[in-house]
Design an enzyme around this catalytic site. Structure first.
Site, PDB file in Angstrom:
ATOM      1  N   ASP A  74      25.150 -77.040  81.391  1.00 25.71           N
ATOM      2  CA  ASP A  74      25.844 -77.930  82.823  1.00 25.71           C
ATOM      3  C   ASP A  74      26.283 -77.058  84.004  1.00 25.71           C
ATOM      4  OD1 ASP A  74      25.935 -80.426  81.529  1.00 25.71           O
ATOM      5  OD2 ASP A  74      28.133 -80.394  81.097  1.00 25.71           O
ATOM      6  N   ASP A 100      26.600 -91.361  82.856  1.00 20.62           N
ATOM      7  CA  ASP A 100      27.696 -91.773  82.038  1.00 20.62           C
ATOM      8  C   ASP A 100      28.528 -92.700  82.934  1.00 20.62           C
ATOM      9  OD1 ASP A 100      29.799 -92.216  80.341  1.00 20.62           O
ATOM     10  OD2 ASP A 100      30.325 -89.947  80.277  1.00 20.62           O
ATOM     11  N   TRP A 143      19.603 -88.401  76.537  1.00 26.27           N
ATOM     12  CA  TRP A 143      20.268 -88.580  75.142  1.00 26.27           C
ATOM     13  C   TRP A 143      21.250 -87.560  75.119  1.00 26.27           C
ATOM     14  CZ3 TRP A 143      18.528 -91.358  70.709  1.00 26.27           C
ATOM     15  CH2 TRP A 143      19.018 -91.184  69.643  1.00 26.27           C
ATOM     16  N   ASP A 144      22.595 -87.672  75.432  1.00 25.22           N
ATOM     17  CA  ASP A 144      23.581 -86.562  75.141  1.00 25.22           C
ATOM     18  C   ASP A 144      24.215 -86.641  73.921  1.00 25.22           C
ATOM     19  OD1 ASP A 144      25.140 -84.502  76.411  1.00 25.22           O
ATOM     20  OD2 ASP A 144      25.662 -85.912  78.188  1.00 25.22           O
TER      21      ASP A 144
HETATM   22  C1  GLA Z   1      27.670 -84.079  79.593  1.00 27.98           C
HETATM   23  C2  GLA Z   1      26.307 -83.569  80.272  1.00 27.98           C
HETATM   24  C3  GLA Z   1      26.534 -84.229  81.894  1.00 27.98           C
HETATM   25  C4  GLA Z   1      27.116 -85.761  81.975  1.00 27.98           C
HETATM   26  C5  GLA Z   1      28.257 -85.706  81.355  1.00 27.98           C
HETATM   27  C6  GLA Z   1      28.405 -87.303  81.222  1.00 27.98           C
HETATM   28  O1  GLA Z   1      28.637 -83.129  79.884  1.00 27.98           O
HETATM   29  O2  GLA Z   1      25.819 -82.581  80.073  1.00 27.98           O
HETATM   30  O3  GLA Z   1      25.049 -83.905  82.453  1.00 27.98           O
HETATM   31  O4  GLA Z   1      25.813 -86.290  81.653  1.00 27.98           O
HETATM   32  O5  GLA Z   1      28.078 -85.238  79.875  1.00 27.98           O
HETATM   33  O6  GLA Z   1      29.716 -87.320  80.608  1.00 27.98           O
END
Ligand code: GLA
Length: 728
Positions: free
Chosen positions: A541, A358, A472-473
């Protein structure tokens, strides 16, 4: 092919076997399992068996309906797809209002057929119809013979004069008689995914559901285990594992009926989702996947893993890339110089790919924190003046591939996209906008938005064709659930997911081999609907090594290691060896500052990556055995055995820190060949440390599985990885 046809025709003869006079029995069978539907003289289709396949199929006709527990007042407690209204008294699979306002449905058997649907797969289709209305439901059962997995879904259509409203439209409806039922379901939240709870089911209804819209399994995933007669055991007892292949709102209901039999319905959540079905149109439900085992949940998991690798996940039997991610190393704070330095670090470490996370996009509202720019997928000119193309080339010059993070379904209120296309955003008229992680969700029910989202990925790939990986989030749930353009407000939740699938389907058609990670603020979206398109998923995460032992343990009930992305990061207090060992039990990656590793840490990590390259196929393609549970003892222990049973990799971790905690006794191994002899060698030994394992003795598989072996895990050796190799 001939062998296949013979097997198929013997199966067809089973399918047409008649039971009691006038009854038809439809047996949906895999190698070990059978789901048997009985059709009586009135053409009522009911389930009379789900469990072990009988050796004499003609005996399916002898099975008493309803487990013969007493009076079923309606005769359809065990309906194959329970219609609501009329005489039904229990939780329905389907509830409709006909075009003329009649709120009841009756479903009678019309016919069925079975045909091969690929090698080792048989598709049975059962056609049902309302006797009074031109309204049809077709049930599909795909039986994966060798994997013992059944995939079930239904289609609904009618030719009534006007629209019909579908209030509930489940994918599957099962009926399971037993003495007692123990449901294991999972719950969680961000960074705390997949906590199991096992509870006896009692009379009444227990519902697992999600109304989150997008990251539907943040609180509760659509996956569960039901153990029959006793709590679920790893290696013995009857257990069913089930999961709904749908990335949106779902509802799975478990009803212990008045006869103490278990009824289950699984499908899209009826919540706020009445569906208007026009005459001649067909509604297709998502699939419900299930497997039955009478040798515990270990077998059930291995069946799902084998099925997923072979039939569902793209390149499930292929390769994956190790990577270095920059998210925790830099967050939003980077530029070209910093990144090119990280490419070199990645190469030095020995990974295949660098993943830019990001923060790389947005100009009017630069993405320097999580409040802006989602939707504005152009490189930020200050951070990346030479664009992505330059970075891709620099990474390749450094000797590694380049991958990129995208969150294409989302929009920041502070973005050019939001300013230009407010009607593309899910939000309510006359209401304040509510934000989840400071963002809003795009309206994927709108074909124009689908094109845009497709274009986000396609543009990046077209401009930079050698990009080797997409993350792809999806970081927001659906608040403000309303589409400005959809004429059917109550179709929103369903059509959102259908829209998403349309987009990724198109992408897969154009980029069939591109590795794509399914991420959702950690493990908010993991299901076999999305995993048809994604090669891997991000479980959480939370990458604290100790936490991960538990999180990965619970995902392993349903998902294979090749699809489970585990990264070594700085979370937690465990040493890098522990964190690396844990990450190895899946698709390994890194999210650390390589330049901050000391000499030994770097050397250890470089060697670990080389070791991983050598053993990864055993972990990815092998059968997984959970040997010791972190929920019951001091250690967690699990192993992977390859198909030839001449190689295995075995991981054990200290998960409690009481005085003298450790692997005090030998742990019995599993899955080995009793007749083969194996040497045991320790892997991932930290530089300067000496292994406590004698690697000169060859032990028989029989010995290792009967007596066991002590990996000597204790407070000084908190994680131990052992490789077993056939001694020839
Ligand atoms: C989410 C994802 C993280 C990271 C952040 C970036 O929390 O799980 O791995 O990519 O977004 O904003």
């Amino acid at each position: 092919m001939q062998r296949f046809l013979v097997a198929f025709f013997s199966l067809v003869s089973v399918l047409t076997a008649q039971g009691a006079p006038g009854d038809t029995h439809i047996a949906i069978e895999t190698r070990k399992t059978a789901l048997v539907i009985r059709v009586d003289k009135e053409q009522n289709p009911t389930i009379v068996h789900f469990g072990q396949r009988l050796s004499r199929p003609d005996e399916y006709a002898q099975i008493p309906g309803n487990g013969k527990r007493g009076e079923d007042y309606t005769g359809i407690y065990n309906s194959v797809y329970t219609p609501a209204g009329s005489r039904n008294l229990l939780e329905p699979a389907i509830q409709v209002t006909h075009a003329d306002g009649n709120p009841s449905l009756d479903l009678r058997y019309v016919r069925h057929e079975s045909k091969p649907a690929g090698e080792g797969v048989v598709l049975t289709t059962v056609y049902l119809k309302d006797p009074q209305y031109p309204f049809e439901v077709t049930l599909y059962y795909k039986a994966y013979q060798n994997e013992d997995v059944i995939e079930q879904w239904s289609t609904i259509r009618h030719t009534e004069k006007k629209n019909v409203t579908l209030h509930k439209y489940a994918s599957a409806n099962l009926y399971i008689p037993a003495q007692n039922y123990y449901l294991t379901h999972f719950h969680g939240d961000w960074a705390n995914e997949m906590n199991p709870t096992e509870e006896p089911l009692t009379e009444g209804i227990k519902v697992l559901d999600s109304k989150l819209g997008t990251r539907a399994d943040l609180f509760q995933p659509p996956s569960f285990l039901v153990a029959l007669n006793q709590p679920a055991q790893e290696d013995q007892g009857e257990v069913m594992a089930g999961t709904l292949a749908w990335s949106g709102n779902y509802q799975i209901a478990f009803e212990v009926d008045p006869l103490h039999n278990l009824r289950m319905t699984a499908g899209i959540n009826p919540y706020a989702s009445a569906y208007t079905l026009a005459p001649g149109k067909e509604f297709v439900t998502p699939a419900f996947l299930f497997t039955y085992s009478n040798t515990g949940k270990g077998t059930a998991s291995r069946s799902l893993h084998r099925w997923a690798r072979k039939f569902r996940i793209p390149q499930g039997q292929g390769d994956r890339l190790t990577l270095l991610n920059n998210w925790e190393a830099t967050f939003f704070d980077f530029n070209e110089e910093k990144l090119t330095g990280l490419f070199k670090d990645g190469k030095k470490l020995g990974v295949d790919l660098f993943l830019l996370d990001d923060g790389w996009f947005g100009n009017k509202y630069p993405r320097n924190n999580d409040k802006t720019a989602l939707g504005d997928w152009q490189e930020n000119v200050n951070k990346l003046p030479h664009g992505l193309g330059y970075l891709v080339k620099e990474a390749e010059n450094a000797g590694i591939k380049f991958g990129i993070w995208l969150e294409p379904e989302m929009v920041s209120p502070k973005s050019e996209l939001y300013e230009k296309h407010t009607d593309w955003v899910l939000k309510l008229p006359n209401r304040q906008e509510y934000y989840y992680r400071n963002q809003l969700v795009l309206d994927l029910t709108n074909p124009k938005v689908q094109d845009f989202v497709y274009g986000v990925v396609d543009n990046v790939m077209t401009k930079n064709p050698t990009i080797g990986y997409i993350k792809w989030d999806c970081n927001a749930v659906i608040y403000n659930a309303f589409s400005a353009t959809n004429p059917n407000p109550s179709h929103l939740y369903v059509e959102y997911v259908q829209g998403l699938y349309k987009v990724v389907e198109r992408l897969r058609a154009k980029y069939p081999t591109l590795p794509m990670m399914l991420c959702s603020g950690g493990g908010g979206r993991v299901d076999y609907g999305a995993l048809r398109y994604f090669t891997e998923f991000w479980p959480s995460d939370n990458t604290d090594g100790l936490e991960r032992v538990f999180i990965q343990w619970n995902y392993s009930y349903f998902y294979p290691s090749i699809a489970t992305c585990n990264h070594v990061t700085d979370w937690g207090k465990q040493p890098i060896k522990f964190r690396t060992d844990v990450a190895m039990m899946g698709k390994m990656g890194y999210d650390i500052v390589v330049s901050k590793l000391d000499e030994k840490e770097l050397q250890f990590s470089q060697e670990a990556l080389k070791t991983y390259e050598r053993i990864k196929n055993v972990i990815w393609q092998g059968d997984m055995f959970r040997l010791a549970s972190p929920y019951t003892g001091d250690v967690a222990s699990l192993m992977y055995v390859n198909e030839a049973r001449d190689r295995a990799v075995w991981f054990t971790y200290l998960t409690k820190n009481r005085y003298k905690a450790g692997s005090v006794a030998p742990i019995r191994l599993q899955g080995l060949d009793p007749a083969k002899n194996y040497t045991v060698r320790e892997l991932n030994v930290y530089p300067g440390a000496r292994s406590a394992i004698n690697n000169t003795t060859a032990y028989s598989g029989n010995y290792l599985m009967t007596v066991g072996f002590n990996p000597n895990v204790d407070a000084r050796r908190t994680s131990v990885v052992l490789e077993l190799t056939e001694a020839k």
